[in-house]
Structures are given as C-alpha cells and as structure tokens.
Write a protein that holds these residues in place. Sequence first.
Motif, PDB file in Angstrom:
ATOM      1  N   GLY A  63     -22.559  20.893 -42.148  1.00 35.48           N
ATOM      2  CA  GLY A  63     -21.232  20.346 -41.930  1.00 35.48           C
ATOM      3  C   GLY A  63     -21.264  18.966 -41.307  1.00 35.48           C
ATOM      4  O   GLY A  63     -22.225  18.216 -41.460  1.00 35.48           O
ATOM      5  N   ASP A  64     -20.206  18.655 -40.561  1.00 37.93           N
ATOM      6  CA  ASP A  64     -20.105  17.324 -39.940  1.00 37.93           C
ATOM      7  C   ASP A  64     -20.643  17.304 -38.516  1.00 37.93           C
ATOM      8  O   ASP A  64     -20.547  16.302 -37.824  1.00 37.93           O
ATOM      9  CB  ASP A  64     -18.669  16.811 -39.984  1.00 37.93           C
ATOM     10  CG  ASP A  64     -17.678  17.673 -39.213  1.00 37.93           C
ATOM     11  OD1 ASP A  64     -18.104  18.628 -38.531  1.00 37.93           O
ATOM     12  OD2 ASP A  64     -16.468  17.402 -39.306  1.00 37.93           O
TER      13      ASP A  64
ATOM     14  N   HIS B 208     -15.484  20.406 -40.143  1.00 39.82           N
ATOM     15  CA  HIS B 208     -16.254  20.948 -41.256  1.00 39.82           C
ATOM     16  C   HIS B 208     -17.477  21.657 -40.686  1.00 39.82           C
ATOM     17  O   HIS B 208     -18.499  21.017 -40.425  1.00 39.82           O
ATOM     18  CB  HIS B 208     -16.672  19.823 -42.194  1.00 39.82           C
ATOM     19  CG  HIS B 208     -15.528  18.929 -42.581  1.00 39.82           C
ATOM     20  ND1 HIS B 208     -14.574  19.312 -43.494  1.00 39.82           N
ATOM     21  CD2 HIS B 208     -15.167  17.699 -42.152  1.00 39.82           C
ATOM     22  CE1 HIS B 208     -13.687  18.341 -43.628  1.00 39.82           C
ATOM     23  NE2 HIS B 208     -14.025  17.347 -42.818  1.00 39.82           N
TER      24      HIS B 208
ATOM     25  N   ASP C  70     -22.549  20.637 -52.062  1.00 37.06           N
ATOM     26  CA  ASP C  70     -22.778  19.346 -51.412  1.00 37.06           C
ATOM     27  C   ASP C  70     -21.530  18.781 -50.733  1.00 37.06           C
ATOM     28  O   ASP C  70     -21.562  17.682 -50.201  1.00 37.06           O
ATOM     29  CB  ASP C  70     -23.311  18.327 -52.423  1.00 37.06           C
ATOM     30  CG  ASP C  70     -24.741  18.613 -52.825  1.00 37.06           C
ATOM     31  OD1 ASP C  70     -25.411  19.386 -52.116  1.00 37.06           O
ATOM     32  OD2 ASP C  70     -25.191  18.087 -53.851  1.00 37.06           O
ATOM     33  N   ASN C  71     -20.433  19.522 -50.764  1.00 31.63           N
ATOM     34  CA  ASN C  71     -19.195  19.100 -50.099  1.00 31.63           C
ATOM     35  C   ASN C  71     -19.002  19.899 -48.818  1.00 31.63           C
ATOM     36  O   ASN C  71     -19.482  21.026 -48.702  1.00 31.63           O
ATOM     37  CB  ASN C  71     -17.988  19.317 -51.017  1.00 31.63           C
ATOM     38  CG  ASN C  71     -18.054  18.429 -52.235  1.00 31.63           C
ATOM     39  OD1 ASN C  71     -18.354  17.255 -52.142  1.00 31.63           O
ATOM     40  ND2 ASN C  71     -17.763  18.997 -53.396  1.00 31.63           N
ATOM     41  N   PHE C  72     -18.282  19.330 -47.873  1.00 28.36           N
ATOM     42  CA  PHE C  72     -17.971  20.038 -46.637  1.00 28.36           C
ATOM     43  C   PHE C  72     -16.983  21.168 -46.886  1.00 28.36           C
ATOM     44  O   PHE C  72     -16.067  21.038 -47.695  1.00 28.36           O
ATOM     45  CB  PHE C  72     -17.342  19.087 -45.609  1.00 28.36           C
ATOM     46  CG  PHE C  72     -18.274  18.081 -45.019  1.00 28.36           C
ATOM     47  CD1 PHE C  72     -19.523  18.446 -44.553  1.00 28.36           C
ATOM     48  CD2 PHE C  72     -17.890  16.760 -44.911  1.00 28.36           C
ATOM     49  CE1 PHE C  72     -20.376  17.515 -43.975  1.00 28.36           C
ATOM     50  CE2 PHE C  72     -18.730  15.817 -44.340  1.00 28.36           C
ATOM     51  CZ  PHE C  72     -19.974  16.194 -43.876  1.00 28.36           C
TER      52      PHE C  72
ATOM     53  N   GLY D  90     -21.934  20.304 -47.142  1.00 29.00           N
ATOM     54  CA  GLY D  90     -22.453  18.943 -47.173  1.00 29.00           C
ATOM     55  C   GLY D  90     -23.916  18.942 -47.595  1.00 29.00           C
ATOM     56  O   GLY D  90     -24.512  19.988 -47.852  1.00 29.00           O
ATOM     57  N   ILE D  91     -24.500  17.787 -47.669  1.00 31.86           N
ATOM     58  CA  ILE D  91     -25.881  17.633 -48.134  1.00 31.86           C
ATOM     59  C   ILE D  91     -26.849  18.452 -47.278  1.00 31.86           C
ATOM     60  O   ILE D  91     -27.733  19.106 -47.799  1.00 31.86           O
ATOM     61  CB  ILE D  91     -26.284  16.144 -48.110  1.00 31.86           C
ATOM     62  CG1 ILE D  91     -25.338  15.334 -48.968  1.00 31.86           C
ATOM     63  CG2 ILE D  91     -27.741  15.982 -48.507  1.00 31.86           C
ATOM     64  CD1 ILE D  91     -25.727  15.044 -50.359  1.00 31.86           C
TER      65      ILE D  91
END
Length: 82
Positions: A58-59, A49, A34-36, A53-54
């Motif tokens: 990425g971002d 990123h 769940d993290n980038f 992530g969720i």
Amino acid sequence: IQFSSEERQNPPHKIYSYTYHGETVYYINAACCDNFNDLYNSDCQLLGHPDGGITGRGDGTMQDFNKTKTDEKLIWEDPRKP
C-alpha cells in the motif's frame, strides 16, 4: 454503486467492512494487483491504501491494518459474469 456502470474488472470489485481501531471502515479491492486498495471511513472519506500497489504494501500509512482489522463482512460483490 458506480462500479456497476463500468466495465467488469478481473478480479471483480468487492467491498468489505471491517472494524479498525474501533471504527467501521470499508475496504475496496483494486482492479489489478499493481493498484492500491482503498480504505474509507463511515463518512466515505478515503483513509488510505493499506495494501496493493507495486510492493503490495500500500501507501505505507496503515501498516497495521491487515494485522488489526476484525469483523470482516462482504458488503457487495460485482455480480456480473466475465
């Protein structure tokens, strides 16, 4: 590498190098899904990123990374046992 002085993660930290848009970049996986995941240039500047992530995407700044990266090399992997 600062990861060696931190608590071991699951999955363990790994650093890969790739060629991306003609440049060498360095990809560091996150400690949890769940993290980038981080991508750095050769000057250690964070580029973004590309995944994680969720949503797993990425971002959103490097949507072509996973399709266009080449020359994967594992540079470092945390050698500590869980």
